[in-house]
Design an enzyme around this catalytic site. Structure first.
Site, PDB file in Angstrom:
ATOM      1  N   GLU A  41       1.049  -1.030   0.195  1.00  0.00           N
ATOM      2  CA  GLU A  41      -0.383  -0.097   0.473  1.00  0.00           C
ATOM      3  C   GLU A  41       0.672   1.336  -0.042  1.00  0.00           C
ATOM      4  O   GLU A  41       0.818   2.115   1.675  1.00  0.00           O
ATOM      5  CB  GLU A  41      -1.191  -0.154   1.093  1.00  0.00           C
ATOM      6  CG  GLU A  41      -1.632  -1.622   1.147  1.00  0.00           C
ATOM      7  CD  GLU A  41      -2.963  -1.891   1.967  1.00  0.00           C
ATOM      8  OE1 GLU A  41      -3.701  -0.607   2.756  1.00  0.00           O
ATOM      9  OE2 GLU A  41      -3.944  -2.729   2.276  1.00  0.00           O
TER      10      GLU A  41
ATOM     11  N   HIS B  47     -17.343 -10.801   5.267  1.00  0.00           N
ATOM     12  CA  HIS B  47     -16.943  -9.823   6.001  1.00  0.00           C
ATOM     13  C   HIS B  47     -15.628 -10.826   6.955  1.00  0.00           C
ATOM     14  O   HIS B  47     -16.593 -10.410   7.409  1.00  0.00           O
ATOM     15  CB  HIS B  47     -16.996  -8.262   5.854  1.00  0.00           C
ATOM     16  CG  HIS B  47     -15.285  -7.302   6.466  1.00  0.00           C
ATOM     17  ND1 HIS B  47     -15.388  -6.784   7.304  1.00  0.00           N
ATOM     18  CD2 HIS B  47     -14.781  -7.599   5.044  1.00  0.00           C
ATOM     19  CE1 HIS B  47     -14.213  -6.521   7.161  1.00  0.00           C
ATOM     20  NE2 HIS B  47     -12.780  -7.037   6.308  1.00  0.00           N
ATOM     21  N   HIS B  48     -14.433 -10.962   5.995  1.00  0.00           N
ATOM     22  CA  HIS B  48     -13.742 -11.295   7.781  1.00  0.00           C
ATOM     23  C   HIS B  48     -12.842 -10.934   7.814  1.00  0.00           C
ATOM     24  O   HIS B  48     -11.707 -10.441   6.791  1.00  0.00           O
ATOM     25  CB  HIS B  48     -13.114 -12.871   7.304  1.00  0.00           C
ATOM     26  CG  HIS B  48     -14.240 -13.559   7.092  1.00  0.00           C
ATOM     27  ND1 HIS B  48     -14.597 -15.256   6.726  1.00  0.00           N
ATOM     28  CD2 HIS B  48     -15.629 -13.848   7.591  1.00  0.00           C
ATOM     29  CE1 HIS B  48     -15.455 -15.479   6.875  1.00  0.00           C
ATOM     30  NE2 HIS B  48     -17.435 -14.430   7.436  1.00  0.00           N
TER      31      HIS B  48
ATOM     32  N   HIS C  71      -8.528  -8.934   1.119  1.00  0.00           N
ATOM     33  CA  HIS C  71      -7.214  -7.510   0.927  1.00  0.00           C
ATOM     34  C   HIS C  71      -6.323  -7.649   2.106  1.00  0.00           C
ATOM     35  O   HIS C  71      -6.447  -8.616   2.678  1.00  0.00           O
ATOM     36  CB  HIS C  71      -8.341  -6.368   2.023  1.00  0.00           C
ATOM     37  CG  HIS C  71      -8.849  -5.679   1.185  1.00  0.00           C
ATOM     38  ND1 HIS C  71      -9.309  -4.954   0.946  1.00  0.00           N
ATOM     39  CD2 HIS C  71      -9.313  -6.581   0.203  1.00  0.00           C
ATOM     40  CE1 HIS C  71     -10.448  -4.151   0.162  1.00  0.00           C
ATOM     41  NE2 HIS C  71     -10.681  -5.604  -0.859  1.00  0.00           N
TER      42      HIS C  71
ATOM     43  N   GLU D 167      -7.108  -6.851  -2.758  1.00  0.00           N
ATOM     44  CA  GLU D 167      -6.242  -6.118  -2.578  1.00  0.00           C
ATOM     45  C   GLU D 167      -5.074  -5.650  -2.998  1.00  0.00           C
ATOM     46  O   GLU D 167      -4.777  -4.912  -4.471  1.00  0.00           O
ATOM     47  CB  GLU D 167      -6.575  -5.430  -1.082  1.00  0.00           C
ATOM     48  CG  GLU D 167      -6.665  -3.173  -1.653  1.00  0.00           C
ATOM     49  CD  GLU D 167      -6.695  -3.225  -0.216  1.00  0.00           C
ATOM     50  OE1 GLU D 167      -6.376  -4.029   0.767  1.00  0.00           O
ATOM     51  OE2 GLU D 167      -7.066  -1.465   0.477  1.00  0.00           O
TER      52      GLU D 167
ATOM     53  N   GLU E 111      -9.401   4.087  -0.049  1.00  0.00           N
ATOM     54  CA  GLU E 111      -9.280   3.675   0.881  1.00  0.00           C
ATOM     55  C   GLU E 111      -8.485   4.870   1.680  1.00  0.00           C
ATOM     56  O   GLU E 111      -8.640   4.996   1.896  1.00  0.00           O
ATOM     57  CB  GLU E 111      -9.597   2.685   2.063  1.00  0.00           C
ATOM     58  CG  GLU E 111      -7.782   2.274   1.773  1.00  0.00           C
ATOM     59  CD  GLU E 111      -7.537   0.378   3.053  1.00  0.00           C
ATOM     60  OE1 GLU E 111      -8.449  -0.053   3.022  1.00  0.00           O
ATOM     61  OE2 GLU E 111      -6.542   0.390   2.530  1.00  0.00           O
TER      62      GLU E 111
HETATM   63  C1  NOJ Z   1      -8.520  -2.719   5.486  1.00  0.00           C
HETATM   64  C2  NOJ Z   1      -9.560  -2.596   3.972  1.00  0.00           C
HETATM   65  O1  NOJ Z   1      -8.506  -2.257   2.774  1.00  0.00           O
HETATM   66  C3  NOJ Z   1     -10.590  -1.976   4.212  1.00  0.00           C
HETATM   67  O2  NOJ Z   1     -11.312  -2.550   2.566  1.00  0.00           O
HETATM   68  C4  NOJ Z   1     -11.632  -2.570   5.295  1.00  0.00           C
HETATM   69  O3  NOJ Z   1     -12.476  -2.511   4.855  1.00  0.00           O
HETATM   70  C5  NOJ Z   1     -10.833  -2.251   7.013  1.00  0.00           C
HETATM   71  N1  NOJ Z   1      -9.447  -3.292   6.099  1.00  0.00           N
HETATM   72  C6  NOJ Z   1     -10.972  -2.969   7.602  1.00  0.00           C
HETATM   73  O4  NOJ Z   1     -11.052  -3.912   7.350  1.00  0.00           O
HETATM   74 CA    CA Z   2      -5.847  -2.095   3.337  1.00  0.00          CA
END
Ligand code: NOJ
Ligand code: CA
Length: 700
Positions: free
Chosen positions: A173, A414-415, A484, A503, A509
Site C-alpha cells: 500500500e 466480511h472477515h 485484502h 487488494e 481507502e
Molecule cells: C482494510 C481494507 O482494505 C478495508 O477495505 C477494510 O474496510 C478495513 N481493512 C477493515 O477491515
Molecule cells: Ca487495505
C-alpha cells in the site's frame, strides 16, 4: 557469450553436445533467451527482445542451509525442447478466450556436494511477449531443501526508467515513484507511508510487478507467476551494476523457504513489449499458471456490489458498536454495553443500502462491522479478536438475509482477521459454514496489522500457504474470495477462479492519493490478477464525515473511467446511496457497465500518464470505453473502428466538463448522447485528474 555457453555445454553435457541447444526463441522470433553454465558451473541466462539485450547475462541459484550453495559445480545432464499452442476459456476475464503459445526448454542439471548428488532443473518458456523460468527440484536423494536465499539475478541492460514501490515484507500500500534505477536509493520512501504493518528491507529493494522502460522505448515488466507454497519475491538492486537479485520474504528463523522434493518454484517472469499497451494486454502470468483445478465453476459469478463501507473509511460511522476497548471477546457482554450511536452496520442502515442496491440492479452488498470484536482490533497484535460468526446486537443476520434475498441481493461476508492467521484458521470452518447456512457466496477477507504468530510477515512462506488454503477451502464450499492485505496475486485465479479479487495495493481507502496512481496500477498490480480497487466516489469533499478534511483527488468522469481501465470481475460502487442519489445521471454508467467481457483492447497508454481501453460485454453486443489521466489534461480522438461495421450504436458519453479539475472542480461533468458507427471518431477531453466513460448500446 553464446560461444562461451556452447563450449561449456559441449564440455559438460554427457555426450549430448550435438543435441544441446542453449537458445530458445519465441514463436514470432522477437524474444530470445540464452542459457549456459559459467566457468564455475553456475547457471546463467540472458534475454534479447527485438535485437536489444534487455536482460544481460544473469546468474541463477540458491544458498542452502547446512549444505553447499546451488551456485557452482553444475553439469548439464539433459536439455529438452518442445512447444505449445493452446487456447483456453477463463471463467471470467477481459477476453472470452486466451491463447497460450510458447516454446519451452528444460535443462536438467546435477551438482556434487561430497557424496551427495543434487539435482535441479530449470524450465524456460519464451512467448512473443516475454520469457519466464522456474526451478524444478526433482525427486532425489535430498528429500528436503531449506533455502536461505534465492539468487536469481535479472541484470538490466541499462539504467532503465522504473515505476516502483519499496520492497516490503508486509504491504504494497504505497504510491509509485517513477525514476531511473540509479535514483531509487535517493528516493526510497521508507518513511513515506504509515501503514500499520510495514517492513522495508533495503534502500534499493522494490516489489514486483515492476514496470520498466528502456532508453530505446521498450517496455518491460518483472513479476512472478504461480506463487504457491513459497515466499513472495521482491527484487534488490545493485545500483552500480544495475542488477536485480531476487529477495525472498523470510520466515521467522531467517530462512526463506523449506520444501520437500519434488518441488517447483514460482515462475520468474520478464514481460516485454514495444508499446506500453502490450504490457497491459499480455496474458503471460495467467498462462504460466495451471489450468482450472475446480470441476464445477457454475457458482462463480462476476459481481457488481455496493457496501456499508465508505462511511466507515471516511469516519462518518464506525465498525464498532461500542467505544469500550481491551476486553475478552469470549466473556464480554454486548447486551450490557453502551452503544456508541455511530455503528454503521445497523439494521435500518443496512436495509437502506439493500433497497438502493436492489433498485439499481446490483448483485451484492458488502457489510463491514457486522460482527463482534471491532472495538479491540486495530494494530494490537492480539490473537483472538474476532470469531467471525457473532453479529452485533443491532445486526439481525437472519432477518437482514431474508430481506436481502427478497430483493434479489446477496450479502457479501466480511472477515477482518486482524492479521491473526492462527485465529482465522481456528474459526475458518465455522465461519464458512455460517456463510453456507445463510447463502452468502462471497467473502471479503482482510489481514490488517502485523501477522501472527509473531515473526511471520504478510508475504512469508507460511502466510502465502494460508491465503491459498483459505481460497481452496472456500472453493470446496462454493465461496468466492476477495482478500485484502494478502500477498499480491500471481495469476492463481486461473487455477482457482473463485479468487475473484485482492487488494494488495493502494486502493480507494487512501483518500487523497495522486491522480497518476490509477494510470500505473494496470501496469503493475493488475498483472497478477484483479484488484478490488473500489472506484465510484461521487462526493469528493469528504467533510460530510465529521473531522475529515481530505478530498478525493479525482473527477467524476475519472471514477467512471476506472470501471473500464481497471479490469476486475468484482467491481464496487464504493460511495454511499445518498451521494449517488444526487447524481443519478452519472450513476447510470455504473449501473450499465458490465463486469465480464468477451473482448478487450488497450487503445493507448503510458504508465503514470494515461490509459484508454475499450471492452465488449460478454453478454451482449454492447461496447464500453474508458480513460483516465494523471494530473495533466489530455485531448485525444477515439476511433470507433472496434465497433461492428454496419451497426449503429447509441453512445452515451460521460465526460469532464471543460473547467473540471481533480483539486478545484472535481464534480463537474457533462453527459451527451449521439448515434455512432464504426466509421466515426469521437473527440475526447480529459481534465487534470480526469477521464471519460462511454457506453455504446447497439440499436436493433
Ligand atoms: C482494510 C481494507 O482494505 C478495508 O477495505 C477494510 O474496510 C478495513 N481493512 C477493515 O477491515
Ligand atoms: Ca487495505
Amino acid at each position: 557469450m553464446m560461444n562461451r555457453f556452447t563450449l561449456i555445454l559441449c564440455g559438460l553435457a554427457l555426450g549430448a553436445c550435438s543435441s544441446v541447444d542453449n537458445t530458445l526463441t519465441s514463436p514470432d522470433g522477437n524474444v530470445s533467451l540464452s542459457f549456459g553454465l559459467t566457468s564455475e558451473g553456475q547457471p546463467e541466462y540472458s534475454v534479447t527482445f527485438l535485437g536489444e539485450q534487455i536482460i544481460k547475462p544473469s546468474t541463477m541459484g540458491f544458498d542452502l542451509k547446512d549444505a553447499a550453495p546451488l551456485t557452482s559445480g553444475f553439469k548439464i545432464d539433459k536439455v529438452t525442447h518442445s512447444q505449445a499452442d493452446e487456447t483456453w476459456t477463463p471463467v471470467w476475464g477481459e477476453n472470452s478466450e486466451i491463447r497460450n503459445h510458447y516454446n519451452t526448454m528444460t535443462v536438467s542439471m546435477s551438482q556434487k556436494d561430497g557424496d551427495t548428488v543434487r539435482k535441479m532443473d530449470i524450465e524456460f518458456r519464451v512467448y512473443d511477449d516475454g520469457a519466464a523460468f522456474r526451478y524444478i527440484f526433482p525427486e532425489q536423494e535430498t528429500k528436503q531443501f531449506v533455502i536461505t536465499d534465492e539468487l536469481t539475478q535479472m541484470a538490466m541492460g541499462g539504467d532503465y526508467t522504473a515505476w516502483w514501490i519499496p520492497g516490503d515484507y508486509d504491504t504494497q500500500e504505497y504510491e509509485y515513484t517513477r525514476s531511473l534505477l540509479s535514483e531509487i536509493r535517493g528516493l526510497s520512501t521508507k518513511d513515506q507511508m504509515n501503514n500499520v504493518s510495514q517492513s522495508v528491507f533495503s534502500p534499493t529493494g522494490v516489489q514486483t510487478s515492476l514496470m520498466l522502460k528502456t532508453p530505446s522505448g521498450k517496455y518491460l515488466n518483472l513479476h512472478e507467476a504461480a506463487l504457491i507454497d513459497y515466499p513472495a519475491m521482491h527484487l534488490n538492486l545493485n545500483d552500480t551494476t544495475m542488477t536485480f537479485t531476487s529477495w525472498l520474504t523470510p520466515s521467522p528463523d531467517g530462512t526463506k523457504a523449506t520444501f520437500h522434493t519434488p518441488f517447483k518454484t514460482p515462475w520468474r517472469v520478464i514481460m516485454a513489449g514495444d508499446e506500453a499497451t502490450d504490457i497491459l494486454a499480455t496474458d503471460i502470468i495467467y498462462n504460466l499458471n495451471d489450468p482450472c483445478a475446480l470441476d464445477d465453476t457454475s457458482w462463480i459469478h462476476p459481481t457488481k456490489y455496493m457496501g456499508v463501507w465508505w462511511e466507515m473509511i471516511t469516519g462518518k460511522s464506525s465498525w464498532a458498536y461500542t467505544d469500550t476497548e481491551n476486553f475478552d471477546l469470549a466473556t464480554f457482554d454486548y447486551s450490557k454495553a453502551k452503544p456508541n450511536g455511530r455503528h454503521g452496520a445497523n439494521n435500518a442502515n443496512v436495509r437502506r443500502y439493500i433497497d438502493f442496491a436492489a433498485d439499481n440492479g446490483f448483485d451484492q452488498l458488502l457489510i463491514e462491522g457486522w460482527n463482534t470484536g471491532w472495538e479491540d482490533w486495530f494494530g494490537k497484535e492480539k490473537d483472538f479478536v474476532f470469531d467471525f460468526v457473532t453479529p452485533y446486537p443491532d445486526f439481525d443476520i437472519k432477518a437482514l438475509n431474508e430481506y436481502a434475498k427478497s430483493k434479489g441481493i446477496k450479502l457479501m461476508m466480511h472477515h477482518e482477521t486482524s492479521g491473526s492467521i492462527p485465529n482465522y484458521e481456528r474459526h475458518l470452518d465455522q465461519a464458512y459454514d455460517l456463510m453456507n447456512h445463510y447463502g452468502y457466496n462471497a467473502v471479503k477477507s482482510g489481514y490488517v496489522g502485523n501477522i501472527l504468530p509473531k515473526g511471520q510477515n504478510h508475504y512469508s512462506q507460511a502466510s502465502v500457504r494460508h491465503y491459498l488454503d483459505a481460497v481452496k477451502k472456500a472453493a470446496d464450499k462454493h465461496i468466492m474470495v476477495n482478500a485484502h492485505e494478502a500477498v499480491r496475486p500471481t495469476g492463481l485465479a486461473r487455477t482457482y477462479p473463485n479468487l475473484v479479487g485482492n487488494e494488495s495495493a493502494m486502493g480507494t481507502e487512501y483518500q487523497n492519493m495522486s491522480p497518476a496512481h490509477v494510470t500505473i496500477l494496470p501496469f503493475t498490480r493488475l498483472k497478477g490478477g484483479p484488484m478490488d480497487f473500489t472506484p465510484g466516489i461521487f462526493e469528493m469533499d469528504l467533510s460530510f464525515a465529521p473531522g475529515n478534511t481530505e478530498h478525493k483527488r479525482a473527477t467524476i468522469a475519472n471514477q467512471l473511467g476506472l470501471y473500464v481501465t481497471m479490469y476486475s470481475p468484482l467491481q464496487m460502487a464504493a460511495d454511499m446511496p445518498e451521494h449517488y442519489a444526487k447524481k443519478m445521471d452519472a450513476f447510470q454508467f455504473i449501473r450499465d457497465v458490465p463486469v465480464d467481457w468477451s473482448e478487450s483492447h488497450y487503445i493507448d497508454a503510458e504508465p503514470g500518464e494515461f490509459i484508454i481501453a475499450v471492452r465488449k460485454d460478454k453478454n451482449s453486443d454492447n461496447w464500453f470505453a474508458g480513460g483516465v489521466t494523471n494530473a495533466d489534461a489530455r485531448d485525444t480522438n477515439l476511433k470507433l473502428d472496434f465497433l461492428t461495421p454496419g451497426s449503429t450504436y447509441e453512445a452515451t458519453i460521460y465526460a469532464d466538463a471543460s473547467d473540471a479539475h481533480f483539486d478545484t472542480n472535481p464534480e463537474a461533468y457533462i453527459i451527451t448522447k449521439q448515434q455512432v458507427t464504426s466509421a466515426d471518431t469521437l473527440p475526447i477531453h480529459m481534465a487534470p485528474g480526469g477521464g471519460f466513460a462511454i457506453s455504446f448500446v447497439i440499436e436493433e
